[in-house]
Design an enzyme around this catalytic site. Structure first.
Site, PDB file in Angstrom:
ATOM      1  N   ASP A 171      33.928  39.846  36.259  1.00  0.00           N
ATOM      2  CA  ASP A 171      33.717  41.292  36.296  1.00  0.00           C
ATOM      3  C   ASP A 171      34.895  42.044  36.915  1.00  0.00           C
ATOM      4  OD1 ASP A 171      31.269  41.271  35.051  1.00  0.00           O
ATOM      5  OD2 ASP A 171      30.151  42.161  36.716  1.00  0.00           O
ATOM      6  N   ARG A 194      19.088  33.679  37.149  1.00  0.00           N
ATOM      7  CA  ARG A 194      20.453  33.782  37.653  1.00  0.00           C
ATOM      8  C   ARG A 194      20.713  32.860  38.827  1.00  0.00           C
ATOM      9  NH1 ARG A 194      23.505  38.436  37.108  1.00  0.00           N
ATOM     10  NH2 ARG A 194      22.490  39.422  35.414  1.00  0.00           N
ATOM     11  N   TYR A 235      11.482  38.062  28.416  1.00  0.00           N
ATOM     12  CA  TYR A 235      11.499  36.640  28.041  1.00  0.00           C
ATOM     13  C   TYR A 235      10.958  35.796  29.192  1.00  0.00           C
ATOM     14  CZ  TYR A 235      16.187  37.127  30.271  1.00  0.00           C
ATOM     15  OH  TYR A 235      17.227  37.437  31.105  1.00  0.00           O
TER      16      TYR A 235
HETATM   17  P1  FAD Z   1      29.825  39.063  40.761  1.00  0.00           P
HETATM   18  O1  FAD Z   1      28.580  38.403  40.361  1.00  0.00           O
HETATM   19  O2  FAD Z   1      29.791  40.511  41.091  1.00  0.00           O
HETATM   20  O3  FAD Z   1      30.395  38.245  42.010  1.00  0.00           O
HETATM   21  C1  FAD Z   1      31.423  38.753  42.824  1.00  0.00           C
HETATM   22  C2  FAD Z   1      31.362  37.982  44.146  1.00  0.00           C
HETATM   23  O4  FAD Z   1      32.498  38.333  44.929  1.00  0.00           O
HETATM   24  C3  FAD Z   1      30.132  38.328  44.977  1.00  0.00           C
HETATM   25  O5  FAD Z   1      29.561  37.138  45.468  1.00  0.00           O
HETATM   26  C4  FAD Z   1      30.691  39.202  46.095  1.00  0.00           C
HETATM   27  O6  FAD Z   1      29.944  39.101  47.286  1.00  0.00           O
HETATM   28  C5  FAD Z   1      32.089  38.634  46.240  1.00  0.00           C
HETATM   29  N1  FAD Z   1      33.070  39.589  46.757  1.00  0.00           N
HETATM   30  C6  FAD Z   1      33.253  40.877  46.363  1.00  0.00           C
HETATM   31  N2  FAD Z   1      34.256  41.439  47.052  1.00  0.00           N
HETATM   32  C7  FAD Z   1      34.734  40.490  47.893  1.00  0.00           C
HETATM   33  C8  FAD Z   1      35.780  40.481  48.861  1.00  0.00           C
HETATM   34  N3  FAD Z   1      36.529  41.569  49.076  1.00  0.00           N
HETATM   35  N4  FAD Z   1      36.015  39.341  49.547  1.00  0.00           N
HETATM   36  C9  FAD Z   1      35.257  38.219  49.325  1.00  0.00           C
HETATM   37  N5  FAD Z   1      34.235  38.191  48.420  1.00  0.00           N
HETATM   38  C10 FAD Z   1      33.989  39.305  47.727  1.00  0.00           C
HETATM   39  N6  FAD Z   1      25.539  38.654  31.734  1.00  0.00           N
HETATM   40  C11 FAD Z   1      25.238  37.663  30.843  1.00  0.00           C
HETATM   41  O7  FAD Z   1      26.106  36.825  30.540  1.00  0.00           O
HETATM   42  N7  FAD Z   1      23.993  37.581  30.273  1.00  0.00           N
HETATM   43  C12 FAD Z   1      22.998  38.483  30.574  1.00  0.00           C
HETATM   44  O8  FAD Z   1      21.882  38.380  30.049  1.00  0.00           O
HETATM   45  C13 FAD Z   1      23.299  39.532  31.507  1.00  0.00           C
HETATM   46  N8  FAD Z   1      22.347  40.446  31.830  1.00  0.00           N
HETATM   47  C14 FAD Z   1      22.647  41.417  32.728  1.00  0.00           C
HETATM   48  C15 FAD Z   1      21.648  42.357  33.053  1.00  0.00           C
HETATM   49  C16 FAD Z   1      21.916  43.382  33.969  1.00  0.00           C
HETATM   50  C17 FAD Z   1      20.834  44.386  34.274  1.00  0.00           C
HETATM   51  C18 FAD Z   1      23.206  43.461  34.579  1.00  0.00           C
HETATM   52  C19 FAD Z   1      23.516  44.554  35.578  1.00  0.00           C
HETATM   53  C20 FAD Z   1      24.198  42.529  34.262  1.00  0.00           C
HETATM   54  C21 FAD Z   1      23.940  41.512  33.334  1.00  0.00           C
HETATM   55  N9  FAD Z   1      24.914  40.559  32.989  1.00  0.00           N
HETATM   56  C22 FAD Z   1      24.608  39.578  32.077  1.00  0.00           C
HETATM   57  C23 FAD Z   1      26.285  40.639  33.565  1.00  0.00           C
HETATM   58  C24 FAD Z   1      26.514  39.643  34.697  1.00  0.00           C
HETATM   59  O9  FAD Z   1      25.528  39.812  35.681  1.00  0.00           O
HETATM   60  C25 FAD Z   1      27.895  39.851  35.362  1.00  0.00           C
HETATM   61  O10 FAD Z   1      28.877  40.073  34.381  1.00  0.00           O
HETATM   62  C26 FAD Z   1      28.294  38.608  36.188  1.00  0.00           C
HETATM   63  O11 FAD Z   1      27.336  38.349  37.181  1.00  0.00           O
HETATM   64  C27 FAD Z   1      29.689  38.779  36.835  1.00  0.00           C
HETATM   65  O12 FAD Z   1      29.992  37.657  37.652  1.00  0.00           O
HETATM   66  P2  FAD Z   1      31.245  37.685  38.632  1.00  0.00           P
HETATM   67  O13 FAD Z   1      31.207  36.385  39.362  1.00  0.00           O
HETATM   68  O14 FAD Z   1      32.478  38.046  37.895  1.00  0.00           O
HETATM   69  O15 FAD Z   1      30.983  38.896  39.632  1.00  0.00           O
END
Ligand code: FAD
Length: 415
Positions: free
Chosen positions: A293, A109, A216
Site C-alpha cells: 500500500d 485477514r 461470504y
Molecule cells: P498495511 O496493512 O497498512 O501495513 C502497514 C504496516 O506498517 C502496519 O503494520 C503499520 O503498523 C506499519 N507501519 C506504518 N508506518 C510505520 C512506521 N513509520 N514505522 C514502522 N511501522 C510502520 N485486499 C485484497 O487483496 N483482497 C480483499 O478482499 C481486500 N478487501 C479490502 C476491504 C477493505 C474494506 C479495505 C479497506 C481493504 C481491502 N483490501 C483487500 C486491501 C488490503 O487490506 C491492503 O491493500 C493491504 O492490507 C495492504 O498491506 P500492506 O502490508 O501494504 O499495508
C-alpha cells in the site's frame, strides 16, 4: 541500532506486504529484519478475498495448504442488483480454478497475516516491534532508517511497506491520500448470528446506487463476513465527522430485503473511510524501495490490494535470486530496477480499474439499468475480465498481459 546483528534487508512495516516480502527474501537465504511500529504484529479487520494470482504464490511458498485449512473455497461469485435483488453476472469458481490452476479463496485477514508471521519465524526473520521509523537516508553502501526513539539501523536495502500513510513515499512524491467519500463497515460474526439462511458456497456482491454489500463465509463456514460500503453525504458536504452509523442505515434503507437483513450485524464502533492515491511510476530511491500500500494503495473494488503487496515481494525476491553471484554478492541495483520495471505499471492498471469498477457498481437511474443489461449479457465463462489479473504474476514487462477494460463505461453514463 535496533539489534547487534547485521542484516541484508530491512523491511519497515509488518503488515501482509512487509511480512510476505520478508519471508520471500529470507527463503532465498538472506538475512532480513522487519521493523513494526505497533506493540505486536497483527491485523485488524475481517475477511480477505484471495484470487488465483495470490494462491499461486502461496503454493510456491509452500503455504497454500495451511491457508486452505483456515479459509473457505467458495463455488461461485455472484453479482446482484442491490435494489431489485436480481442476478447480474457470476463467476464459476470451480471452473475458474481449472482455468488458472489455483483456487479463489476467502480467508480471515488475521489468519493470512498469521501464516506469514509463522513462516517468517520459521525462516529466521528478525521480527522487531515497537519500532517506529521516522526517516530514511541512502548511504554509500546501502540505506539507513531513523527510528522515532533515536535508534538507527541499516542494511544493503530498505523496503518500506509502511502502508497508506507511508513516510518513505515522501522521498519520491509529494502527494496525499485521495478521499473517495465512501466508507466501509465490516462484520465477521458467528454464522448463528446471521438469523437467516445464507448460502456460504458463494461470494455475494450486491451493487446499488452509491452503495454495495459483500458477503461470504470464513473459517470453514463458522463465520459470516460482511462488508457494507456507501457514499457519505456528510463527506460530500465537507463535514469532518463523516461515515457515521446513522449514514449507514440511511444508505441501505432502499435496498432489497436480503441486503437490509445484513445491515444490523455490521460492527458500529469502527468504520474504514476509503482512500487511495494516484498511481506513481517511481518506487525506488537509491537503495530504498516502496512495497504494498505504501506504493499503490487502491480502492478495494478489485479485491487486489493485499494481493498486489504479496506479488511485489514475490517478484522482488525472484529478481534478487536471479542476480546473486556464486560468492553470494547481489546486484541490488539490478534487482530493484527489474522490480520497478514491471510492478508500477501492473499496479497502475489495477488502481485505475478499481476506480472505474467502483463507478460502475454505484450507478443510479438510467445508467444503472444500462449497466445491468450489459452485465447480464456477459457469458459466465467469458474470462476476458479476469485473464489479465488472475494469470501468472509477470516478472518482466514483456510477460505482462494486455490490460482489459471491462465495460465501456462511457456507454453506460447518462449525459
Ligand atoms: P498495511 O496493512 O497498512 O501495513 C502497514 C504496516 O506498517 C502496519 O503494520 C503499520 O503498523 C506499519 N507501519 C506504518 N508506518 C510505520 C512506521 N513509520 N514505522 C514502522 N511501522 C510502520 N485486499 C485484497 O487483496 N483482497 C480483499 O478482499 C481486500 N478487501 C479490502 C476491504 C477493505 C474494506 C479495505 C479497506 C481493504 C481491502 N483490501 C483487500 C486491501 C488490503 O487490506 C491492503 O491493500 C493491504 O492490507 C495492504 O498491506 P500492506 O502490508 O501494504 O499495508
Amino acid at each position: 541500532t535496533t539489534s547487534a546483528n547485521p542484516v541484508d534487508v530491512l523491511i519497515v512495516g509488518g503488515g501482509i506486504g512487509g511480512l510476505s516480502a520478508a519471508f520471500a527474501l529470507a527463503r532465498e537465504g538472506l538475512r532480513v529484519r522487519v521493523l513494526e511500529q505497533a506493540r505486536e504484529f497483527g491485523e485488524v479487520g475481517a475477511g480477505l478475498q484471495i484470487a488465483p494470482n495470490c494462491t499461486r504464490i502461496l503454493h510456491d511458498y509452500g503455504l497454500l495448504e495451511e491457508a486452505k485449512s483456515l479459509g473457505v473455497l467458495p463455488k461461485s461469485m455472484v453479482m446482484r442488483d442491490a435494489v431489485d435483488g436480481r442476478e447480474l453476472t457470476r463467476l464459476d469458481l470451480v471452473d475458474l480454478e481449472r482455468r488458472y490452476g489455483f483456487p479463489y479463496m476467502v480467508i480471515h485477514r488475521s489468519d493470512l497475516h498469521g501464516i506469514f508471521l509463522g513462516a517468517c519465524r520459521g525462516a529466521g526473520v528478525d521480527l522487531v516491534t515497537d519500532a517506529r521509523v521516522g526517516g530514511y537516508e541512502n548511504t554509500a553502501s546501502g540505506a539507513r532508517v531513523l527510528l522515532a526513539d533515536g535508534r538507527t539501523d541499516e542494511a544493503a536495502i530498505v523496503i518500506a511497506a509502511d502502508g497508506l500513510h507511508s513516510v518513505a513515499r515522501r522521498l519520491l512524491v509529494e502527494d496525499e491520500p485521495v478521499s473517495s467519500s465512501y466508507v466501509a463497515y465490516r462484520a465477521a460474526v458467528p454464522i448463528e448470528r446471521a438469523g437467516r439462511d445464507v448460502d456460504l458456497s458463494e461470494v455475494s456482491v450486491h451493487v446499488g446506487p452509491r452503495c454495495h454489500f459483500v458477503q461470504y463465509g470464513l473459517r470453514g463456514g463458522e463465520m459470516l463476513n460482511q462488508v457494507a460500503v456507501f457514499e457519505s453525504p456528510k463527506a460530500l458536504a465537507g463535514e469532518a465527522d463523516w461515515g457515521t452509523p446513522d449514514e449507514l442505515d440511511a444508505a441501505f434503507a432502499a435496498t432489497c430485503p436480503e441486503v437490509r437483513a445484513g445491515i444490523p450485524l455490521m460492527w458500529r464502533d469502527r468504520w474504514w473511510r476509503m482512500f487511495d492515491r494516484d498511481p506513481i511510476t517511481t518506487w525506488v530511491d537509491g537503495n530504498i524501495a516502496l512495497l504494498g500500500d505504501a506504493a499503490h494503495p487502491p480502492l478495494q473494488y478489485m479485491a487486489q490490494g493485499a494481493i498486489m503487496a504479496v506479488e511485489d515481494g514475490w517478484v522482488l525476491a525472484r529478481h534478487v535470486a536471479a542476480r546473486r553471484a556464486e560468492d553470494g554478492a547481489i546486484d541490488w541495483q539490478g534487482a530493484l530496477a527489474a522490480y520497478e520495471a514491471v510492478r508500477p505499471e501492473h499496479c497502475r492498471r489495477v488502481l485505475t480499474t478499481a476506480r472505474a469498477w467502483g463507478e460502475l457498481w454505484h450507478l443510479d437511474g438510467a445508467a444503472r439499468l444500462r449497466r445491468n443489461t450489459l452485465l447480464r449479457a456477459r457469458d459466465t465463462y467469458d474470462y476476458s475480465f479476469t485473464d489479465w489479473i488472475y494469470g501468472p504474476t509477470a516478472l518482466t514487462p514483456e510477460e505482462e498481459p494486455p490490460m482489459f477494460s471491462p465495460i465501456p463505461l462511457d456507454s453506460v453514463r447518462v449525459d
